[in-house]
Write an enzyme that holds these catalytic residues in place. Structure first.
Site, PDB file in Angstrom:
ATOM      1  N   HIS A 183      36.432  44.438  43.963  1.00 32.76           N
ATOM      2  CA  HIS A 183      36.945  43.852  43.237  1.00 32.76           C
ATOM      3  C   HIS A 183      36.511  42.463  43.590  1.00 32.76           C
ATOM      4  O   HIS A 183      36.289  41.861  43.160  1.00 32.76           O
ATOM      5  CB  HIS A 183      37.922  43.640  43.195  1.00 32.76           C
ATOM      6  CG  HIS A 183      39.205  43.348  41.710  1.00 32.76           C
ATOM      7  ND1 HIS A 183      38.054  43.009  40.628  1.00 32.76           N
ATOM      8  CD2 HIS A 183      40.328  42.296  42.280  1.00 32.76           C
ATOM      9  CE1 HIS A 183      39.787  42.879  40.053  1.00 32.76           C
ATOM     10  NE2 HIS A 183      40.173  42.715  40.466  1.00 32.76           N
TER      11      HIS A 183
ATOM     12  N   ASN B 108      45.495  37.954  40.918  1.00 32.72           N
ATOM     13  CA  ASN B 108      46.169  37.414  39.795  1.00 32.72           C
ATOM     14  C   ASN B 108      46.523  35.910  39.951  1.00 32.72           C
ATOM     15  O   ASN B 108      47.211  35.286  38.367  1.00 32.72           O
ATOM     16  CB  ASN B 108      47.241  38.350  39.711  1.00 32.72           C
ATOM     17  CG  ASN B 108      46.756  40.227  39.623  1.00 32.72           C
ATOM     18  OD1 ASN B 108      46.330  40.614  39.704  1.00 32.72           O
ATOM     19  ND2 ASN B 108      48.157  40.487  39.190  1.00 32.72           N
TER      20      ASN B 108
ATOM     21  N   TYR C  76      40.642  44.934  51.414  1.00 34.32           N
ATOM     22  CA  TYR C  76      40.006  44.155  50.504  1.00 34.32           C
ATOM     23  C   TYR C  76      38.433  44.162  50.962  1.00 34.32           C
ATOM     24  O   TYR C  76      37.710  44.116  49.532  1.00 34.32           O
ATOM     25  CB  TYR C  76      41.027  43.300  49.918  1.00 34.32           C
ATOM     26  CG  TYR C  76      42.260  43.529  49.604  1.00 34.32           C
ATOM     27  CD1 TYR C  76      42.285  45.430  48.052  1.00 34.32           C
ATOM     28  CD2 TYR C  76      43.318  43.233  50.278  1.00 34.32           C
ATOM     29  CE1 TYR C  76      43.496  45.409  48.297  1.00 34.32           C
ATOM     30  CE2 TYR C  76      44.564  43.424  49.640  1.00 34.32           C
ATOM     31  CZ  TYR C  76      44.641  43.979  49.111  1.00 34.32           C
ATOM     32  OH  TYR C  76      45.729  44.940  48.204  1.00 34.32           O
TER      33      TYR C  76
ATOM     34  N   ASP D 173      34.033  40.568  39.547  1.00 30.11           N
ATOM     35  CA  ASP D 173      33.334  41.167  39.318  1.00 30.11           C
ATOM     36  C   ASP D 173      32.999  41.923  37.278  1.00 30.11           C
ATOM     37  O   ASP D 173      34.044  41.036  36.655  1.00 30.11           O
ATOM     38  CB  ASP D 173      33.943  42.327  39.800  1.00 30.11           C
ATOM     39  CG  ASP D 173      35.768  41.961  39.429  1.00 30.11           C
ATOM     40  OD1 ASP D 173      35.818  41.174  40.036  1.00 30.11           O
ATOM     41  OD2 ASP D 173      36.462  43.168  39.061  1.00 30.11           O
TER      42      ASP D 173
ATOM     43  N   ASN E  66      42.388  40.151  35.469  1.00 31.81           N
ATOM     44  CA  ASN E  66      43.387  38.682  35.939  1.00 31.81           C
ATOM     45  C   ASN E  66      43.019  37.763  36.959  1.00 31.81           C
ATOM     46  O   ASN E  66      43.770  36.718  36.243  1.00 31.81           O
ATOM     47  CB  ASN E  66      44.338  40.207  36.915  1.00 31.81           C
ATOM     48  CG  ASN E  66      44.688  40.452  36.218  1.00 31.81           C
ATOM     49  OD1 ASN E  66      45.469  40.795  34.902  1.00 31.81           O
ATOM     50  ND2 ASN E  66      45.112  41.936  37.159  1.00 31.81           N
TER      51      ASN E  66
END
Length: 236
Positions: free
Chosen positions: A19, A66, A14, A91, A112
């Site tokens: 994100h 989350n 990631y 973001d 989230n």
């Protein structure tokens, strides 16, 4: 003391995602301002340093987006800080790519990571909203934010991160306007002046091409002869 949290997802998979721009912002601040090495704690990676006269803790939760509020809440309680001492870098779909905004309090707008922090701490914390643009349709959002920044986006991303680092001390001092000005100087630098140029020295006339000057009106009016006399004198 301040706690600055960047939002993102842990792991190499990631690292380059849109994100994860919150993680990227903290990485740049830590590198540019000589913060301590990153270490593990509070379900996160964190480091410490100073920005101006302020001690700042940088925190990158490793709980996945989350559940960010779990890590942030744990760190806040350990350092005996309040939500007013917290700034979250995240973001923002509703801002154009490369734009930044500072906000205190307010809703989570469906993000989230912010939603989780709201659930643990309430909404009275600061945010630095980092524009990544919108894919155009809500059904495309998940794939868009979990995709790496494109090669064509690297220039504005680099400018934005440099601007955040440039203005970090101002942000730590509570001067959001000066922070945003530092960002703007990187992302939208002022253009050179396009105003009228200062006139240069007047060129001297070339004697070979210059036309004889018309007689001065004051000289003509000082001649006492009448027009008829002048005409007669020409034929003498």
């Amino acid at each position: 003391m301040k706690l600055w949290t960047g939002l993102g997802n842990p792991g190499a998979k990631y690292a380059g995602n849109r994100h994860n721009i919150g993680f990227m912002a903290l990485d740049r601040i830590a590198a540019d301002h000589g913060f301590s090495p990153w270490k593990r704690g509070f379900q996160s990676l964190f480091c410490e340093g100073r920005l101006g006269s302020d001690k700042v803790i940088l925190l990158k939760p490793e709980t996945f987006m989350n559940l960010s509020g779990q890590a942030v809440g744990e760190a806040l309680r350990f350092y005996k800080l309040t939500p007013a001492d917290l700034v979250v870098f995240h973001d923002e779909l509703d801002l154009a790519p490369g734009k930044a905004r500072v906000k205190q309090g307010g809703g989570h707008a469906g993000h989230n990571g912010l939603r989780s922090i709201h659930a643990h701490l309430g909404e009275a914390y600061g945010r630095v909203r980092l524009g990544i643009g919108h894919p155009g349709h809500k059904d495309a959002v998940a794939g868009y934010v979990l995709h790496d920044f494109a090669k064509a986006e690297q220039d504005w991303l680099e400018d934005l991160l440099r601007g955040i680092s440039d203005g970090a001390a101002a942000l730590a001092d509570g001067d959001g306007a000066r922070f945003l000005n530092a960002v703007a100087l990187r992302t939208a630098p002022p253009r050179s002046s396009t105003g009228t140029e200062r006139p240069g020295p007047r060129a001297k006339p070339d004697p070979a091409t210059a036309k004889p000057a018309a007689p001065d009106a004051t000289e003509a009016s000082s001649d006492p002869r009448s027009a008829l006399q002048k005409l007669a004198d020409r034929f003498r």
